[in-house]
Design an enzyme around this catalytic site. Structure first.
Site, PDB file in Angstrom:
ATOM      1  N   ARG A 137       0.828  -1.207   0.000  1.00 14.83           N
ATOM      2  CA  ARG A 137       0.000   0.000   0.000  1.00 14.83           C
ATOM      3  C   ARG A 137       0.868   1.264   0.000  1.00 14.83           C
ATOM      4  O   ARG A 137       0.529   2.268  -0.628  1.00 14.83           O
ATOM      5  CB  ARG A 137      -0.919  -0.027   1.232  1.00 14.83           C
ATOM      6  CG  ARG A 137      -1.917   1.098   1.262  1.00 14.83           C
ATOM      7  CD  ARG A 137      -3.033   0.823   2.254  1.00 14.83           C
ATOM      8  NE  ARG A 137      -3.981   1.930   2.274  1.00 14.83           N
ATOM      9  CZ  ARG A 137      -4.239   2.669   3.353  1.00 14.83           C
ATOM     10  NH1 ARG A 137      -3.654   2.392   4.505  1.00 14.83           N
ATOM     11  NH2 ARG A 137      -5.111   3.660   3.278  1.00 14.83           N
TER      12      ARG A 137
ATOM     13  N   HIS B 265       0.471   4.425  -2.633  1.00 14.16           N
ATOM     14  CA  HIS B 265       0.265   5.810  -2.204  1.00 14.16           C
ATOM     15  C   HIS B 265       1.431   6.695  -2.633  1.00 14.16           C
ATOM     16  O   HIS B 265       1.234   7.831  -3.074  1.00 14.16           O
ATOM     17  CB  HIS B 265       0.090   5.878  -0.680  1.00 14.16           C
ATOM     18  CG  HIS B 265      -1.283   5.493  -0.230  1.00 14.16           C
ATOM     19  ND1 HIS B 265      -1.858   6.003   0.896  1.00 14.16           N
ATOM     20  CD2 HIS B 265      -2.190   4.642  -0.760  1.00 14.16           C
ATOM     21  CE1 HIS B 265      -3.086   5.497   1.046  1.00 14.16           C
ATOM     22  NE2 HIS B 265      -3.290   4.658   0.056  1.00 14.16           N
TER      23      HIS B 265
ATOM     24  N   ASP C  31       8.423   8.954  -5.594  1.00 22.48           N
ATOM     25  CA  ASP C  31       9.561   9.794  -5.195  1.00 22.48           C
ATOM     26  C   ASP C  31       9.794   9.767  -3.693  1.00 22.48           C
ATOM     27  O   ASP C  31      10.480  10.644  -3.156  1.00 22.48           O
ATOM     28  CB  ASP C  31       9.327  11.235  -5.658  1.00 22.48           C
ATOM     29  CG  ASP C  31       8.186  11.905  -4.886  1.00 22.48           C
ATOM     30  OD1 ASP C  31       7.392  11.177  -4.229  1.00 22.48           O
ATOM     31  OD2 ASP C  31       8.099  13.139  -4.927  1.00 22.48           O
TER      32      ASP C  31
ATOM     33  N   ASN D 254      -7.113   9.188   7.661  1.00 22.31           N
ATOM     34  CA  ASN D 254      -6.574   8.949   8.992  1.00 22.31           C
ATOM     35  C   ASN D 254      -5.859   7.611   9.125  1.00 22.31           C
ATOM     36  O   ASN D 254      -4.854   7.500   9.782  1.00 22.31           O
ATOM     37  CB  ASN D 254      -7.739   8.932   9.990  1.00 22.31           C
ATOM     38  CG  ASN D 254      -7.880  10.272  10.663  1.00 22.31           C
ATOM     39  OD1 ASN D 254      -7.051  11.145  10.496  1.00 22.31           O
ATOM     40  ND2 ASN D 254      -8.933  10.405  11.428  1.00 22.31           N
TER      41      ASN D 254
ATOM     42  N   HIS E 117      -5.574  -5.615  -3.208  1.00 20.07           N
ATOM     43  CA  HIS E 117      -6.403  -5.928  -2.040  1.00 20.07           C
ATOM     44  C   HIS E 117      -6.540  -7.425  -1.799  1.00 20.07           C
ATOM     45  O   HIS E 117      -7.352  -7.843  -0.987  1.00 20.07           O
ATOM     46  CB  HIS E 117      -7.772  -5.248  -2.174  1.00 20.07           C
ATOM     47  CG  HIS E 117      -7.702  -3.759  -2.031  1.00 20.07           C
ATOM     48  ND1 HIS E 117      -8.728  -2.914  -2.368  1.00 20.07           N
ATOM     49  CD2 HIS E 117      -6.696  -2.939  -1.589  1.00 20.07           C
ATOM     50  CE1 HIS E 117      -8.370  -1.649  -2.146  1.00 20.07           C
ATOM     51  NE2 HIS E 117      -7.141  -1.644  -1.675  1.00 20.07           N
TER      52      HIS E 117
HETATM   53  C1  HEM Z   1      -8.445   1.613  -6.503  1.00 19.86           C
HETATM   54  C2  HEM Z   1      -8.419   2.482  -5.531  1.00 19.86           C
HETATM   55  C3  HEM Z   1      -8.065   2.130  -4.113  1.00 19.86           C
HETATM   56  C4  HEM Z   1      -8.763   2.494  -3.016  1.00 19.86           C
HETATM   57  C5  HEM Z   1     -10.001   3.350  -2.983  1.00 19.86           C
HETATM   58  C6  HEM Z   1      -8.089   1.918  -1.880  1.00 19.86           C
HETATM   59  C7  HEM Z   1      -8.488   2.094  -0.564  1.00 19.86           C
HETATM   60  C8  HEM Z   1      -7.973   1.409   0.509  1.00 19.86           C
HETATM   61  C9  HEM Z   1      -8.452   1.519   1.856  1.00 19.86           C
HETATM   62  C10 HEM Z   1      -9.578   2.432   2.335  1.00 19.86           C
HETATM   63  C11 HEM Z   1      -7.739   0.661   2.617  1.00 19.86           C
HETATM   64  C12 HEM Z   1      -7.930   0.353   4.098  1.00 19.86           C
HETATM   65  C13 HEM Z   1      -7.264   1.324   5.018  1.00 19.86           C
HETATM   66  C14 HEM Z   1      -7.632   0.979   6.433  1.00 19.86           C
HETATM   67  O1  HEM Z   1      -8.805   1.100   6.785  1.00 19.86           O
HETATM   68  O2  HEM Z   1      -6.753   0.558   7.203  1.00 19.86           O
HETATM   69  C15 HEM Z   1      -6.806   0.004   1.741  1.00 19.86           C
HETATM   70  C16 HEM Z   1      -5.912  -0.956   2.143  1.00 19.86           C
HETATM   71  C17 HEM Z   1      -4.982  -1.522   1.302  1.00 19.86           C
HETATM   72  N1  HEM Z   1      -4.720  -1.168   0.000  1.00 19.86           N
HETATM   73 FE1  HEM Z   1      -5.904  -0.022  -1.167  1.00 19.86          FE
HETATM   74  N2  HEM Z   1      -7.020   1.202  -2.308  1.00 19.86           N
HETATM   75  C18 HEM Z   1      -6.954   1.307  -3.667  1.00 19.86           C
HETATM   76  C19 HEM Z   1      -5.983   0.772  -4.479  1.00 19.86           C
HETATM   77  C20 HEM Z   1      -4.915   0.031  -4.039  1.00 19.86           C
HETATM   78  C21 HEM Z   1      -3.815  -0.388  -4.863  1.00 19.86           C
HETATM   79  C22 HEM Z   1      -3.630  -0.021  -6.334  1.00 19.86           C
HETATM   80  C23 HEM Z   1      -2.990  -1.122  -4.076  1.00 19.86           C
HETATM   81  C24 HEM Z   1      -1.696  -1.800  -4.424  1.00 19.86           C
HETATM   82  C25 HEM Z   1      -1.397  -2.272  -5.609  1.00 19.86           C
HETATM   83  C26 HEM Z   1      -3.598  -1.174  -2.763  1.00 19.86           C
HETATM   84  C27 HEM Z   1      -3.104  -1.880  -1.693  1.00 19.86           C
HETATM   85  C28 HEM Z   1      -3.689  -1.942  -0.458  1.00 19.86           C
HETATM   86  C29 HEM Z   1      -3.277  -2.872   0.583  1.00 19.86           C
HETATM   87  C30 HEM Z   1      -2.210  -3.928   0.466  1.00 19.86           C
HETATM   88  C31 HEM Z   1      -4.085  -2.588   1.693  1.00 19.86           C
HETATM   89  C32 HEM Z   1      -4.019  -3.275   3.066  1.00 19.86           C
HETATM   90  C33 HEM Z   1      -3.146  -2.470   3.981  1.00 19.86           C
HETATM   91  C34 HEM Z   1      -2.954  -3.092   5.357  1.00 19.86           C
HETATM   92  O3  HEM Z   1      -3.292  -4.264   5.575  1.00 19.86           O
HETATM   93  O4  HEM Z   1      -2.434  -2.378   6.239  1.00 19.86           O
HETATM   94  N3  HEM Z   1      -4.742  -0.444  -2.774  1.00 19.86           N
HETATM   95  N4  HEM Z   1      -6.966   0.485   0.471  1.00 19.86           N
HETATM   96  C1  LIG Z   2      -9.322  11.798  11.863  1.00 19.61           C
HETATM   97  O1  LIG Z   2      -9.721  11.218  13.070  1.00 19.61           O
HETATM   98  C2  LIG Z   2     -10.126  12.131  14.057  1.00 19.61           C
HETATM   99  C3  LIG Z   2     -10.412  11.388  15.349  1.00 19.61           C
HETATM  100  O2  LIG Z   2     -10.910  10.103  15.115  1.00 19.61           O
HETATM  101  C4  LIG Z   2     -11.353  12.896  13.522  1.00 19.61           C
HETATM  102  O3  LIG Z   2     -11.765  13.869  14.471  1.00 19.61           O
HETATM  103  C5  LIG Z   2     -10.980  13.590  12.210  1.00 19.61           C
HETATM  104  O4  LIG Z   2     -12.119  14.211  11.652  1.00 19.61           O
HETATM  105  C6  LIG Z   2     -10.432  12.588  11.218  1.00 19.61           C
HETATM  106  N1  LIG Z   2      -9.961  13.266  10.023  1.00 19.61           N
HETATM  107  C7  LIG Z   2     -10.217  12.815   8.810  1.00 19.61           C
HETATM  108  C8  LIG Z   2      -9.655  13.631   7.687  1.00 19.61           C
HETATM  109  O5  LIG Z   2     -10.806  11.792   8.584  1.00 19.61           O
END
Ligand code: HEM
Ligand SMILES: *[C@@H]1O[C@H](CO)[C@@H](O)[C@H](O)[C@H]1NC(C)=O
Ligand SMILES: *[C@@H]1O[C@H](CO)[C@@H](O)[C@H](O)[C@H]1NC(C)=O
Ligand SMILES: *[C@@H]1O[C@H](CO)[C@@H](O)[C@H](O)[C@H]1NC(C)=O
Length: 322
Positions: free
Chosen positions: A63, A67, A75, A95, A192
């Site tokens: 991830r 990002h 970079d 967050n 994912h």
């Molecule tokens: C297509 C758009 C994408 C969206 C909207 C997205 C969004 C997210 C979100 C919301 C999470 C969970 C964060 C959390 O709640 O802890 C996540 C986790 C993750 N994403 Fe994505 N993601 C995208 C694309 C990608 C891509 C392209 C990759 C890598 C090639 C990727 C790899 C990962 C991995 C490996 C996790 C798990 C991270 C962990 O276990 O700590 N994601 N992503």
């Molecule tokens: C980040 O988390 C804090 C506390 O949970 C919340 O007050 C804040 O609005 C969150 N910010 C964003 C950008 O989600």
């Protein structure tokens, strides 16, 4: 002809070095062959050791690469720490951000001993991302190298990342801005297959979803109940959440099978089966893991080619500019 001596070869070397540092050089498969031949081995050993110690590391590093590359190109802007006058990318919204930066720091520290001032932090992330995929059972590919580390990292940039609430059109647009196709979108979303999400990233789908539907109608009904149990309201456990597919520590095509069963964790995931532009890729990858691996390799190379500013450097400490 004059023999090559220190005096007459120095200007040539100087010329080469200066040309390299100012041009936006192409990436190379053999960039470090002469200047730091052991660098991939040092990184791989570090990443493998950290992953054995903490199984969350592979997903976090994959991830991190995504990002990093989506903001200002690959970079290492994601690695910079905030300062008194600048809030850095890693401290911006969302967050629930990327973690496990210490693994990159460890590799960098070893590399500074082995070949000082040579290997960019951006290249360390790219190699590490390849390694975590391969060590989790996914494909292996040759990473192109020679990236430079940027000098800018801004919390406000993270609003340019796609959100888990995005629909297909928004996802396609977000990827197209970086020169990535619809196929790249479906392929890279396969990242994912590893990792975990916190409840906050998907719980809006579980209750009071819209004026017409209490839950997201694209979700499998049992899956909704399962996720509601994992993410109760109110929820006092900030670590609660859901694995992104049913084999979350294995890099495989299960993610696509889950999507076809209505078990995508984010709306952004599930939306890929609800649209004719993306559905055929989901079906093809669910059927054929080899095809997914081949396309994933190609799309990761494209993602890794996203370039930042021309004015980069090799950071000595990945957390700050020199
Ligand atoms: C297509 C758009 C994408 C969206 C909207 C997205 C969004 C997210 C979100 C919301 C999470 C969970 C964060 C959390 O709640 O802890 C996540 C986790 C993750 N994403 Fe994505 N993601 C995208 C694309 C990608 C891509 C392209 C990759 C890598 C090639 C990727 C790899 C990962 C991995 C490996 C996790 C798990 C991270 C962990 O276990 O700590 N994601 N992503
Ligand atoms: C980040 O988390 C804090 C506390 O949970 C919340 O007050 C804040 O609005 C969150 N910010 C964003 C950008 O989600
Ligand atoms: C996707 O979301 C955007 C922004 O909310 C909206 O304008 C658009 O109509 C949506 N597209 C689809 C296909 O749902
Ligand atoms: C559902 O959403 C509506 C409108 O946003 C709100 O008035 C209502 O209180 C919500 N219900 C629950 C149970 O959260």
């Amino acid at each position: 002809m004059a023999p090559l001596s220190a005096e007459n070869i120095f200007p040539i070397i100087f010329l080469l070095l200066t040309t390299f540092s100012v041009s936006k050089a192409e990436l190379h498969a053999h960039y470090y062959d002469q200047i730091c031949p052991q660098f991939e081995k040092i990184i791989s050993e570090t990443v493998l050791k950290a992953s054995k110690h903490d199984p969350k590391v592979p997903a976090r590093i994959l991830r991190m690469f995504f990002h990093d590359c989506f903001i200002r190109g690959c970079d290492a802007s994601i690695l910079m720490d905030s300062t008194a006058i600048n809030q850095a990318e890693k401290d911006g919204p969302p967050n629930i951000s990327v973690r496990s930066f210490y693994v990159i720091d460890e590799a960098k520290a070893k590399l500074e001993l082995a070949c000082p001032r040579t290997v960019s932090c951006a290249d360390i992330i790219s190699i590490s991302a390849r390694d975590v995929v391969a060590m989790s059972g996914g494909p292996y590919w040759n990473v192109l190298k020679g990236r430079k580390d940027g000098r800018v990292s801004k919390a406000s940039d993270t609003t340019n990342l796609p959100a888990p609430t995005f629909n297909v059109s928004q996802l396609i647009q977000s990827f197209a801005k970086r020169g990535l196709t619809v196929k790249d979108l479906v392929t890279l979303s396969g990242g994912h297959t590893l990792g975990f999400s916190h409840c906050s990233s998907f719980e809006a789908r579980l209750r009071n979803f819209s004026s017409l539907h209490d839950t997201d109608p694209s979700m499998n009904a049992e899956f909704v109940l399962d996720l509601r149990k994992k993410c109760p309201k109110p929820n006092h456990n900030h670590n609660a959440g859901q694995f992104l597919d049913s084999t979350a520590s294995v890099f495989d095509n299960d993610y696509y099978k889950q999507l076809l069963a209505g078990k995508g964790v984010f709306s952004s995931d599930q939306s890929l089966v609800g649209d004719h532009r993306t559905k055929s890729f989901v079906e093809a990858f669910a059927k054929d893991q080899g095809l997914f691996f081949k396309e994933f390799t190609a799309s990761m190379l494209k993602l890794g080619n996203l370039r930042g500013s021309t004015n980069g450097e090799v950071r000595l400490n990945c957390r700050m500019t020199n």
